[in-house]
Design a protein around this motif. Structure first.
Motif, PDB file in Angstrom:
ATOM      1  N   PRO A   1     -49.141  -1.323  15.700  1.00  0.00           N
ATOM      2  CA  PRO A   1     -50.283  -0.707  15.003  1.00  0.00           C
ATOM      3  C   PRO A   1     -49.911   0.550  14.212  1.00  0.00           C
ATOM      4  CG  PRO A   1     -50.410  -0.364  17.385  1.00  0.00           C
ATOM      5  CD  PRO A   1     -49.274  -1.299  17.155  1.00  0.00           C
ATOM      6  N   GLY A   2     -48.759   1.145  14.533  1.00  0.00           N
ATOM      7  CA  GLY A   2     -48.365   2.367  13.823  1.00  0.00           C
ATOM      8  C   GLY A   2     -47.713   2.110  12.477  1.00  0.00           C
ATOM      9  N   VAL A   3     -47.497   0.850  12.146  1.00  0.00           N
ATOM     10  CA  VAL A   3     -46.874   0.532  10.858  1.00  0.00           C
ATOM     11  C   VAL A   3     -47.973   0.376   9.799  1.00  0.00           C
ATOM     12  CG1 VAL A   3     -45.512  -1.181   9.603  1.00  0.00           C
ATOM     13  CG2 VAL A   3     -44.859  -0.543  11.933  1.00  0.00           C
ATOM     14  N   ASP A   4     -47.854   1.142   8.712  1.00  0.00           N
ATOM     15  CA  ASP A   4     -48.925   1.179   7.700  1.00  0.00           C
ATOM     16  C   ASP A   4     -48.696   0.237   6.528  1.00  0.00           C
ATOM     17  OD1 ASP A   4     -50.424   3.436   8.907  1.00  0.00           O
ATOM     18  OD2 ASP A   4     -48.526   4.479   8.562  1.00  0.00           O
ATOM     19  N   GLY A   5     -47.445  -0.153   6.318  1.00  0.00           N
ATOM     20  CA  GLY A   5     -47.137  -1.058   5.210  1.00  0.00           C
ATOM     21  C   GLY A   5     -45.828  -1.750   5.531  1.00  0.00           C
ATOM     22  N   ILE A   6     -45.589  -2.886   4.880  1.00  0.00           N
ATOM     23  CA  ILE A   6     -44.364  -3.622   5.211  1.00  0.00           C
ATOM     24  C   ILE A   6     -43.798  -4.291   3.968  1.00  0.00           C
ATOM     25  CG2 ILE A   6     -45.533  -5.822   5.780  1.00  0.00           C
ATOM     26  CD1 ILE A   6     -43.566  -6.018   8.188  1.00  0.00           C
ATOM     27  N   THR A   7     -42.476  -4.326   3.888  1.00  0.00           N
ATOM     28  CA  THR A   7     -41.808  -5.160   2.890  1.00  0.00           C
ATOM     29  C   THR A   7     -40.905  -6.125   3.625  1.00  0.00           C
ATOM     30  OG1 THR A   7     -41.811  -3.369   1.281  1.00  0.00           O
ATOM     31  CG2 THR A   7     -40.331  -5.215   0.843  1.00  0.00           C
ATOM     32  N   PHE A   8     -41.177  -7.394   3.444  1.00  0.00           N
ATOM     33  CA  PHE A   8     -40.354  -8.444   4.040  1.00  0.00           C
ATOM     34  C   PHE A   8     -39.653  -9.175   2.915  1.00  0.00           C
ATOM     35  CE2 PHE A   8     -40.054 -13.018   4.558  1.00  0.00           C
ATOM     36  CZ  PHE A   8     -39.262 -13.131   5.693  1.00  0.00           C
ATOM     37  N   THR A   9     -38.383  -9.441   3.070  1.00  0.00           N
ATOM     38  CA  THR A   9     -37.676 -10.343   2.161  1.00  0.00           C
ATOM     39  C   THR A   9     -36.992 -11.394   3.013  1.00  0.00           C
ATOM     40  OG1 THR A   9     -37.211  -8.425   0.767  1.00  0.00           O
ATOM     41  CG2 THR A   9     -36.128 -10.487   0.178  1.00  0.00           C
ATOM     42  N   GLY A  10     -37.288 -12.660   2.762  1.00  0.00           N
ATOM     43  CA  GLY A  10     -36.688 -13.734   3.554  1.00  0.00           C
ATOM     44  C   GLY A  10     -37.364 -15.042   3.251  1.00  0.00           C
ATOM     45  N   SER A  11     -37.419 -15.913   4.238  1.00  0.00           N
ATOM     46  CA  SER A  11     -37.877 -17.277   3.985  1.00  0.00           C
ATOM     47  C   SER A  11     -39.393 -17.355   3.824  1.00  0.00           C
ATOM     48  CB  SER A  11     -37.420 -18.184   5.130  1.00  0.00           C
ATOM     49  OG  SER A  11     -37.956 -17.704   6.339  1.00  0.00           O
ATOM     50  N   TYR A  12     -39.808 -18.430   3.181  1.00  0.00           N
ATOM     51  CA  TYR A  12     -41.229 -18.691   2.915  1.00  0.00           C
ATOM     52  C   TYR A  12     -42.011 -18.756   4.239  1.00  0.00           C
ATOM     53  CZ  TYR A  12     -45.246 -21.563   1.485  1.00  0.00           C
ATOM     54  OH  TYR A  12     -46.506 -22.055   1.269  1.00  0.00           O
ATOM     55  N   GLU A  13     -41.471 -19.480   5.214  1.00  0.00           N
ATOM     56  CA  GLU A  13     -42.216 -19.691   6.462  1.00  0.00           C
ATOM     57  C   GLU A  13     -42.489 -18.354   7.144  1.00  0.00           C
ATOM     58  OE1 GLU A  13     -39.493 -21.367   5.561  1.00  0.00           O
ATOM     59  OE2 GLU A  13     -40.556 -23.223   5.058  1.00  0.00           O
ATOM     60  N   VAL A  14     -41.455 -17.527   7.286  1.00  0.00           N
ATOM     61  CA  VAL A  14     -41.633 -16.243   7.983  1.00  0.00           C
ATOM     62  C   VAL A  14     -42.529 -15.321   7.148  1.00  0.00           C
ATOM     63  CG1 VAL A  14     -40.470 -14.223   8.939  1.00  0.00           C
ATOM     64  CG2 VAL A  14     -39.421 -16.471   9.192  1.00  0.00           C
ATOM     65  N   GLY A  15     -42.307 -15.288   5.846  1.00  0.00           N
ATOM     66  CA  GLY A  15     -43.086 -14.393   4.973  1.00  0.00           C
ATOM     67  C   GLY A  15     -44.565 -14.734   4.985  1.00  0.00           C
ATOM     68  N   MET A  16     -44.890 -16.024   4.934  1.00  0.00           N
ATOM     69  CA  MET A  16     -46.303 -16.424   4.946  1.00  0.00           C
ATOM     70  C   MET A  16     -46.943 -16.047   6.284  1.00  0.00           C
ATOM     71  SD  MET A  16     -47.196 -17.643   2.021  1.00  0.00           S
ATOM     72  CE  MET A  16     -48.624 -18.689   2.244  1.00  0.00           C
ATOM     73  N   GLY A  17     -46.186 -16.177   7.360  1.00  0.00           N
ATOM     74  CA  GLY A  17     -46.711 -15.790   8.685  1.00  0.00           C
ATOM     75  C   GLY A  17     -47.000 -14.293   8.721  1.00  0.00           C
ATOM     76  N   ILE A  18     -46.105 -13.490   8.167  1.00  0.00           N
ATOM     77  CA  ILE A  18     -46.302 -12.034   8.153  1.00  0.00           C
ATOM     78  C   ILE A  18     -47.517 -11.693   7.298  1.00  0.00           C
ATOM     79  CG2 ILE A  18     -45.302  -9.866   7.305  1.00  0.00           C
ATOM     80  CD1 ILE A  18     -42.580 -10.882   8.285  1.00  0.00           C
ATOM     81  N   GLN A  19     -47.625 -12.354   6.160  1.00  0.00           N
ATOM     82  CA  GLN A  19     -48.763 -12.113   5.262  1.00  0.00           C
ATOM     83  C   GLN A  19     -50.085 -12.358   6.004  1.00  0.00           C
ATOM     84  OE1 GLN A  19     -50.320 -10.938   1.803  1.00  0.00           O
ATOM     85  NE2 GLN A  19     -48.150 -10.977   2.191  1.00  0.00           N
ATOM     86  N   ARG A  20     -50.115 -13.385   6.837  1.00  0.00           N
ATOM     87  CA  ARG A  20     -51.364 -13.703   7.547  1.00  0.00           C
ATOM     88  C   ARG A  20     -51.607 -12.765   8.720  1.00  0.00           C
ATOM     89  NH1 ARG A  20     -49.175 -19.120   7.137  1.00  0.00           N
ATOM     90  NH2 ARG A  20     -50.078 -20.104   5.308  1.00  0.00           N
TER      91      ARG A  20
END
Ligand code: NAD
Length: 421
Positions: free
Chosen positions: A152-171
């Motif tokens: 909960p302490g993370v205010d923003g995120i940048t992920f670079t990697g695969s579609y599957e993991v990125g879409m999961g993070i986005q959701r």
């Protein structure tokens, strides 16, 4: 401090590039490029911040009694999760942007190449960044990465990697309120080749983009659509260039093609070759290299195939040195097929006809496009030269790394009206 860190990274380029060669098997030239790209990304974001005066803008007044300033403020704690294939640049870019915007950072590098993430943090610390402004957490994606996404302490995120993991993070990333999540994901990058193309340039451009770092670039060329009258000549040229590729130890000066990252990648390669053998033709390559010293590593031969349009080879990101070629009846059909994917990262086009070039640029659905580029049909973006970001399933931001709109994503706008100010 950040430009100082960029200078330290440049000074340390040989050691960092060697670590990268050993850690993920990048060849000498590409490893040096990855390191220099890291420092150039940081420098470019510093310049953006300076050139825009911190993005602080005086606004109009509705009355002489009040003054309004529009300011851009950091979000707070920014998480960066980076992939194995650009272990320095894809950590340094987001980390640099988040820091220059005034956020603090927690970086979770890929386990493969994690040393480069630690070296990035060392350069920042050596340049004077206060302790605590940039942390590195190592560990696996499902454990360390997922914990960071859920924190909960993370205010923003940048992920670079695969579609599957990125879409999961986005959701999953939004909790009590929406939070900025920049997800840069995979690619299935097409090249369209006209009957009016310089086929020699096209073959070299495709060879470089399909096999640079063993096809393990998000921007790797993996699908090639060639107008029917020239497809056989193109395949012959591509096969002969492919068969000249020097395969070997990433640390050797002459090596172009390096091993793939792990056994799972070798298995993916074998599955793709088997599919090509059933649904098309393997023109060259198609084998795991088992002889001599190379037999002790994950070396596979660079491979050119033709495949039926229904094959999954046209859809799945493979991340191995295998490129598929198909004939098309027209440039339009080539562009239609190029766009027929959930991805939209890079794309290439070869034609000497300016009207065809316009048509391609108008219709292609990709964030980074190249026309007639012999040194790389779909690869080789550089900060401040080719901003790099994906459309559709390749990226969420719509703003590209190394481009003029990138840093502002790490800032939230605040309009400040002061009466009597
Ligand atoms: P990956 O998705 O397996 O891993 C990327 C990072 O995410 C790693 O640090 C990993 O540990 C972490 N991770 C994995 N599972 C996680 C989870 N459940 N929660 C949080 N973090 C998790 O990707 P990879 O194999 O390291 O890199 C290759 C992929 O990256 C390819 O798909 C490639 O196209 C893509 N890529 C995209 C770009 C771009 O700019 N669009 C650039 C480079 C690579």
């Amino acid at each position: 401090m950040l430009s100082g860190a960029a200078d330290l990274i440049s000074e340390r380029r040989n050691v960092l590039a060697a670590l990268m060669g050993i850690g993920v098997g990048k060849n000498r030239l590409e490893a040096l490029g990855d390191v220099e790209e890291s420092s150039d990304l940081i420098r470019y974001y510093c310049h953006q911040m300076e050139d825009h005066d911190g993005f602080s803008v005086p606004m109009n007044r509705l009355s002489p009694a009040e003054a309004t300033f529009d300011v851009m403020r950091p979000y707070g704690v920014w998480a960066v999760i980076s992939p194995f294939n650009f272990p320095m640049a894809l950590a340094a870019g987001p980390v640099g942007a988040a820091l220059i915007a005034g956020n603090t950072v927690v970086l979770k590098p890929s386990n493969q190449g994690a040393l480069l993430g630690l070296e990035l943090a060392r350069a920042l610390a050596d340049a004077g960044l206060p302790a605590g402004a940039c942390h590195v957490v190592t560990g696996s994606g499902p454990e360390a990465g997922a914990a960071l996404v859920a924190h909960p302490g993370v205010d923003g995120i940048t992920f670079t990697g695969s579609y599957e993991v990125g879409m999961g993070i986005q959701r999953r990333f939004a909790t009590r309120w929406p939070k900025p999540a920049i997800c840069e994901m995979g690619g299935k990058n097409p090249v369209v080749i006209s009957r009016h193309a310089d086929l020699d340039a096209a073959a070299e451009g495709v060879m470089r983009s399909a096999f640079g770092f063993g096809g393990q670039k998000c921007s790797a060329a993996s699908r090639v659509y060639v107008e029917r009258p020239v497809v056989d000549d193109f395949v012959d040229l591509l096969v002969s260039r492919t068969e000249e590729i020097a395969i070997g130890d990433p640390l050797d000066r002459g090596t172009y093609l390096v091993p793939v990252i792990d056994r799972a990648a070798v298995t993916r390669y074998q599955e793709a070759v088997a599919e090509a053998a059933v649904s098309g033709v393997v023109h060259t390559g198609g084998r795991v290299i088992t002889d001599g010293d190379l037999g002790r590593g994950n070396f596979v031969a660079p491979t050119v195939v033709t495949a039926d349009p229904s094959s999954w080879l046209w859809r799945r990101e493979l991340f191995v040195p295998l490129v598929a070629v198909a004939p098309v009846d027209s440039i339009h059909q080539g562009i239609d097929r190029a766009n027929d994917t959930e991805y939209g990262l890079t794309a290439g086009f070869f034609s000497e006809d300016p009207a065809e070039v316009d048509r391609f640029l108008e219709r292609i659905e990709a964030g980074v496009v190249y026309v007639n580029r012999r040194i790389g049909a779909t690869t080789g973006a550089w900060p401040a030269v080719q901003p790099f970001g994906g459309w559709k399933g390749s990226g969420t931001a719509g703003k590209a790394g190394g481009g003029p709109y990138y840093v502002t994503q790490y800032l939230g706008e605040q309009s400040r009206t002061i009466v009597g100010g």
